[in-house]
Design a protein around this motif. Structure first.
Motif, PDB file in Angstrom:
ATOM      1  N   ILE A  74     -12.871  -8.444   1.150  1.00  0.00           N
ATOM      2  CA  ILE A  74     -13.327  -7.190   1.766  1.00  0.00           C
ATOM      3  C   ILE A  74     -12.399  -6.071   1.313  1.00  0.00           C
ATOM      4  O   ILE A  74     -11.181  -6.189   1.349  1.00  0.00           O
ATOM      5  N   MET A  75     -13.001  -4.989   0.832  1.00  0.00           N
ATOM      6  CA  MET A  75     -12.212  -3.889   0.273  1.00  0.00           C
ATOM      7  C   MET A  75     -12.455  -2.605   1.041  1.00  0.00           C
ATOM      8  O   MET A  75     -13.541  -2.404   1.593  1.00  0.00           O
ATOM      9  N   VAL A  76     -11.456  -1.739   1.014  1.00  0.00           N
ATOM     10  CA  VAL A  76     -11.601  -0.444   1.677  1.00  0.00           C
ATOM     11  C   VAL A  76     -11.411   0.671   0.639  1.00  0.00           C
ATOM     12  O   VAL A  76     -12.372   1.272   0.184  1.00  0.00           O
ATOM     13  N   ASP A  77     -10.156   0.913   0.216  1.00  0.00           N
ATOM     14  CA  ASP A  77      -9.939   2.022  -0.730  1.00  0.00           C
ATOM     15  C   ASP A  77     -10.164   1.610  -2.178  1.00  0.00           C
ATOM     16  O   ASP A  77     -10.555   2.427  -3.010  1.00  0.00           O
ATOM     17  N   MET A 131      -3.929   0.575  -2.084  1.00  0.00           N
ATOM     18  CA  MET A 131      -3.147   1.345  -1.102  1.00  0.00           C
ATOM     19  C   MET A 131      -3.244   0.790   0.323  1.00  0.00           C
ATOM     20  O   MET A 131      -2.297   0.883   1.091  1.00  0.00           O
ATOM     21  N   CYS A 132      -4.396   0.245   0.706  1.00  0.00           N
ATOM     22  CA  CYS A 132      -4.593  -0.082   2.129  1.00  0.00           C
ATOM     23  C   CYS A 132      -4.235  -1.522   2.475  1.00  0.00           C
ATOM     24  O   CYS A 132      -3.976  -1.838   3.628  1.00  0.00           O
ATOM     25  N   GLY A 133      -4.235  -2.405   1.516  1.00  0.00           N
ATOM     26  CA  GLY A 133      -3.905  -3.809   1.775  1.00  0.00           C
ATOM     27  C   GLY A 133      -5.067  -4.614   2.328  1.00  0.00           C
ATOM     28  O   GLY A 133      -4.917  -5.799   2.636  1.00  0.00           O
ATOM     29  N   GLY A 134      -6.224  -4.000   2.464  1.00  0.00           N
ATOM     30  CA  GLY A 134      -7.377  -4.669   3.077  1.00  0.00           C
ATOM     31  C   GLY A 134      -7.859  -5.879   2.297  1.00  0.00           C
ATOM     32  O   GLY A 134      -8.413  -6.815   2.874  1.00  0.00           O
ATOM     33  N   CYS A 135      -7.647  -5.882   0.993  1.00  0.00           N
ATOM     34  CA  CYS A 135      -8.215  -6.952   0.155  1.00  0.00           C
ATOM     35  C   CYS A 135      -7.183  -8.014  -0.204  1.00  0.00           C
ATOM     36  O   CYS A 135      -7.330  -8.689  -1.221  1.00  0.00           O
ATOM     37  N   ARG A 136      -6.155  -8.178   0.653  1.00  0.00           N
ATOM     38  CA  ARG A 136      -5.100  -9.154   0.372  1.00  0.00           C
ATOM     39  C   ARG A 136      -5.675 -10.553   0.170  1.00  0.00           C
ATOM     40  O   ARG A 136      -6.488 -11.017   0.959  1.00  0.00           O
ATOM     41  N   VAL A 137      -5.206 -11.199  -0.906  1.00  0.00           N
ATOM     42  CA  VAL A 137      -5.575 -12.592  -1.159  1.00  0.00           C
ATOM     43  C   VAL A 137      -4.288 -13.325  -1.535  1.00  0.00           C
ATOM     44  O   VAL A 137      -3.287 -12.680  -1.881  1.00  0.00           O
ATOM     45  N   ILE A 138      -4.310 -14.636  -1.425  1.00  0.00           N
ATOM     46  CA  ILE A 138      -3.124 -15.417  -1.798  1.00  0.00           C
ATOM     47  C   ILE A 138      -3.465 -16.183  -3.077  1.00  0.00           C
ATOM     48  O   ILE A 138      -4.423 -16.963  -3.119  1.00  0.00           O
ATOM     49  N   VAL A 139      -2.668 -15.931  -4.115  1.00  0.00           N
ATOM     50  CA  VAL A 139      -2.889 -16.594  -5.407  1.00  0.00           C
ATOM     51  C   VAL A 139      -1.544 -17.150  -5.875  1.00  0.00           C
ATOM     52  O   VAL A 139      -0.572 -16.379  -6.009  1.00  0.00           O
ATOM     53  N   GLY A 140      -1.491 -18.453  -6.075  1.00  0.00           N
ATOM     54  CA  GLY A 140      -0.230 -19.083  -6.487  1.00  0.00           C
ATOM     55  C   GLY A 140       0.878 -18.846  -5.465  1.00  0.00           C
ATOM     56  O   GLY A 140       2.043 -18.690  -5.836  1.00  0.00           O
ATOM     57  N   GLU A 177       1.464 -16.248  -3.781  1.00  0.00           N
ATOM     58  CA  GLU A 177       1.877 -14.833  -3.683  1.00  0.00           C
ATOM     59  C   GLU A 177       0.739 -13.978  -3.152  1.00  0.00           C
ATOM     60  O   GLU A 177      -0.425 -14.250  -3.419  1.00  0.00           O
ATOM     61  N   THR A 178       1.103 -12.895  -2.457  1.00  0.00           N
ATOM     62  CA  THR A 178       0.077 -11.958  -1.991  1.00  0.00           C
ATOM     63  C   THR A 178      -0.318 -11.048  -3.139  1.00  0.00           C
ATOM     64  O   THR A 178       0.538 -10.475  -3.822  1.00  0.00           O
ATOM     65  N   LYS A 179      -1.616 -10.953  -3.354  1.00  0.00           N
ATOM     66  CA  LYS A 179      -2.148 -10.054  -4.399  1.00  0.00           C
ATOM     67  C   LYS A 179      -3.219  -9.181  -3.779  1.00  0.00           C
ATOM     68  O   LYS A 179      -3.840  -9.564  -2.785  1.00  0.00           O
ATOM     69  N   PHE A 180      -3.462  -8.037  -4.394  1.00  0.00           N
ATOM     70  CA  PHE A 180      -4.548  -7.176  -3.953  1.00  0.00           C
ATOM     71  C   PHE A 180      -5.723  -7.381  -4.914  1.00  0.00           C
ATOM     72  O   PHE A 180      -5.608  -7.087  -6.113  1.00  0.00           O
ATOM     73  N   ALA A 181      -6.841  -7.863  -4.358  1.00  0.00           N
ATOM     74  CA  ALA A 181      -7.998  -8.177  -5.226  1.00  0.00           C
ATOM     75  C   ALA A 181      -8.464  -6.943  -5.993  1.00  0.00           C
ATOM     76  O   ALA A 181      -8.881  -7.036  -7.136  1.00  0.00           O
ATOM     77  N   CYS A 182      -8.368  -5.772  -5.374  1.00  0.00           N
ATOM     78  CA  CYS A 182      -8.905  -4.561  -6.020  1.00  0.00           C
ATOM     79  C   CYS A 182      -8.042  -4.092  -7.185  1.00  0.00           C
ATOM     80  O   CYS A 182      -8.554  -3.523  -8.141  1.00  0.00           O
ATOM     81  N   TYR A 183      -6.740  -4.303  -7.074  1.00  0.00           N
ATOM     82  CA  TYR A 183      -5.832  -3.762  -8.087  1.00  0.00           C
ATOM     83  C   TYR A 183      -5.359  -4.838  -9.064  1.00  0.00           C
ATOM     84  O   TYR A 183      -5.413  -4.656 -10.281  1.00  0.00           O
ATOM     85  N   ASP A 184      -4.911  -5.981  -8.541  1.00  0.00           N
ATOM     86  CA  ASP A 184      -4.435  -7.066  -9.414  1.00  0.00           C
ATOM     87  C   ASP A 184      -5.611  -7.826 -10.017  1.00  0.00           C
ATOM     88  O   ASP A 184      -5.480  -8.482 -11.032  1.00  0.00           O
ATOM     89  N   GLY A 185      -6.762  -7.805  -9.351  1.00  0.00           N
ATOM     90  CA  GLY A 185      -7.968  -8.523  -9.779  1.00  0.00           C
ATOM     91  C   GLY A 185      -9.027  -7.554 -10.219  1.00  0.00           C
ATOM     92  O   GLY A 185      -8.688  -6.544 -10.808  1.00  0.00           O
ATOM     93  N   PRO A 186     -10.315  -7.858  -9.988  1.00  0.00           N
ATOM     94  CA  PRO A 186     -10.769  -8.918  -9.069  1.00  0.00           C
ATOM     95  C   PRO A 186     -10.708 -10.335  -9.640  1.00  0.00           C
ATOM     96  O   PRO A 186     -10.875 -11.285  -8.911  1.00  0.00           O
ATOM     97  N   ASP A 187     -10.439 -10.484 -10.971  1.00  0.00           N
ATOM     98  CA  ASP A 187     -10.377 -11.828 -11.543  1.00  0.00           C
ATOM     99  C   ASP A 187      -9.007 -12.457 -11.300  1.00  0.00           C
ATOM    100  O   ASP A 187      -7.980 -11.792 -11.487  1.00  0.00           O
TER     101      ASP A 187
END
Ligand SMILES: Cc1cc2nc3c(=O)[nH]c(=O)nc-3n(C[C@H](O)[C@H](O)[C@H](O)COP(=O)(O)OP(=O)(O)OC[C@H]3O[C@@H](n4cnc5c(N)ncnc54)[C@H](O)[C@@H]3O)c2cc1C
Ligand code: FES
Length: 278
Positions: A213-216, A220-229, A231-241
């Motif tokens: 789920i994404m917001v901005d 910036m907002c942290g709404g799309c936090r996911v855990i990969v390996g 570590e916390t990643k932001f799907a919108c910025y570090d991903g979406p892949d």
């Protein structure tokens, strides 16, 4: 204005639209997405780029009506405009270059894998596509997939078209007969998880696109936090892949369910608005 210049229904509750957005079309890369909003009080939602035309200045989006906002969007008509459209967002897809590339799409994911398949084929790579759907009427973009792949498998859960079964049944056949260099899977979380489980023992590089789920959409907002390996990643910025073998799918599913009561409330309210739309 982000005007919808064409709209086609491609499956029940699923439309393909071409929208004017020349600045975004100029920069778009495979794997990226946009965030769109309709109406000043509308919700901003992420949508994958399933194609673009840099000369015409248009983007192609596939929208599946699953909740209040997407149902409102699939009811829009040619000539209507989105209120805003931001992008291209996220990182482009990066996949190893050698061996067969297998692209797997479920639902809107079939559109989302298309730019990567098209680019790989244009570079001379062998590309095998798999489209998965519950039944024949939900199979999207089969002809286009055939035009950008060397071979295509279609799987339907009820056996009404193509192979009966799941995308993993087709993947198993491909993995048994040739060297698969990389897999890109975009679709429902259970599908991406099952594909990743299948390729993990043989360490085939596998990318999945996380529909957190994404917001901005800008980190910036942290709404799309996911855990990969771990570590916390932001799907919108570090991903979406992300590397499908390292994704914590349980956390992804839990976070996707956080707003269920509000989504049900919004759907109830928005259905009345959609019914009232001209
Ligand atoms: C990077 C990315 C690309 C996407 N690409 C497409 C696409 O090309 N076509 C398409 O139809 N859908 C796509 N989605 C999913 C789409 O954004 C959601 O279906 C939409 O936001 C749901 O909104 P709603 O109000 O209609 O439904 P809601 O009732 O709000 O939600 C229905 C379900 O959608 C998910 N969802 C809700 N809000 C969001 C949000 N802001 N971001 C992500 N997921 C959400 C939740 O899991 C929820 O259970 C993508 C999502 C992401 C993160
Ligand atoms: S959507 Fe806000 S950080 Fe990703």
């Amino acid at each position: 204005m982000y005007t919808i210049i064409s709209k086609t229904t491609v499956a029940p509750s699923t439309v393909m639209i071409h929208v004017q957005a020349p600045w975004v079309a100029r920069k778009a890369q495979p794997g990226q997405f946009v965030i769109v909003r309709y109406g000043v009080e509308g919700e901003r939602i992420p949508l994958s780029l399933s194609g673009w035309d840099r000369e015409a200045g248009t983007l192609r989006l596939i929208i599946q009506g699953v909740g209040a906002t997407t149902k409102q969007m699939i009811a829009l008509k040619e000539g209507d405009s989105f209120t805003d459209l931001v992008g291209p967002l996220g990182q482009r897809s990066h996949l190893p270059d050698d061996g067969t590339l297998v692209v797997i799409g479920g639902g809107y994911g079939t559109g989302a894998v298309m730019p990567t398949a098209r680019e790989a084929k244009a570079k001379g790579r062998r590309v095998v596509g798999i489209i998965g759907a519950r039944s024949k009427d939900l199979v999207l973009l089969e002809d286009e997939m055939r035009s950008v792949c060397d071979e295509v498998f279609v799987t339907t859960n009820d056996g009404s078209h193509g192979m009966p079964g799941m995308v993993t049944d087709a993947l198993k056949i491909i993995m048994a007969r040739e060297k698969v260099g990389a897999v890109l899977a975009i679709g429902p979380v259970p599908m991406m998880r099952a594909v990743s489980d299948m390729t993990k023992p043989t360490a085939i590089p596998t990318l999945v696109s996380l529909n957190a789920i994404m917001v901005d959409g800008t980190g910036m907002c942290g709404g799309c936090r996911v855990i990969v390996g771990g570590e916390t990643k932001f799907a919108c910025y570090d991903g979406p892949d992300f590397d499908g073998h390292k994704v914590d799918y349980d956390v992804l599913v839990l976070r996707q369910q956080m707003y269920k009561p509000m989504e049900a409330q919004a759907l109830d309210h928005e259905c009345n608005i959609v019914k009232a739309m001209p």
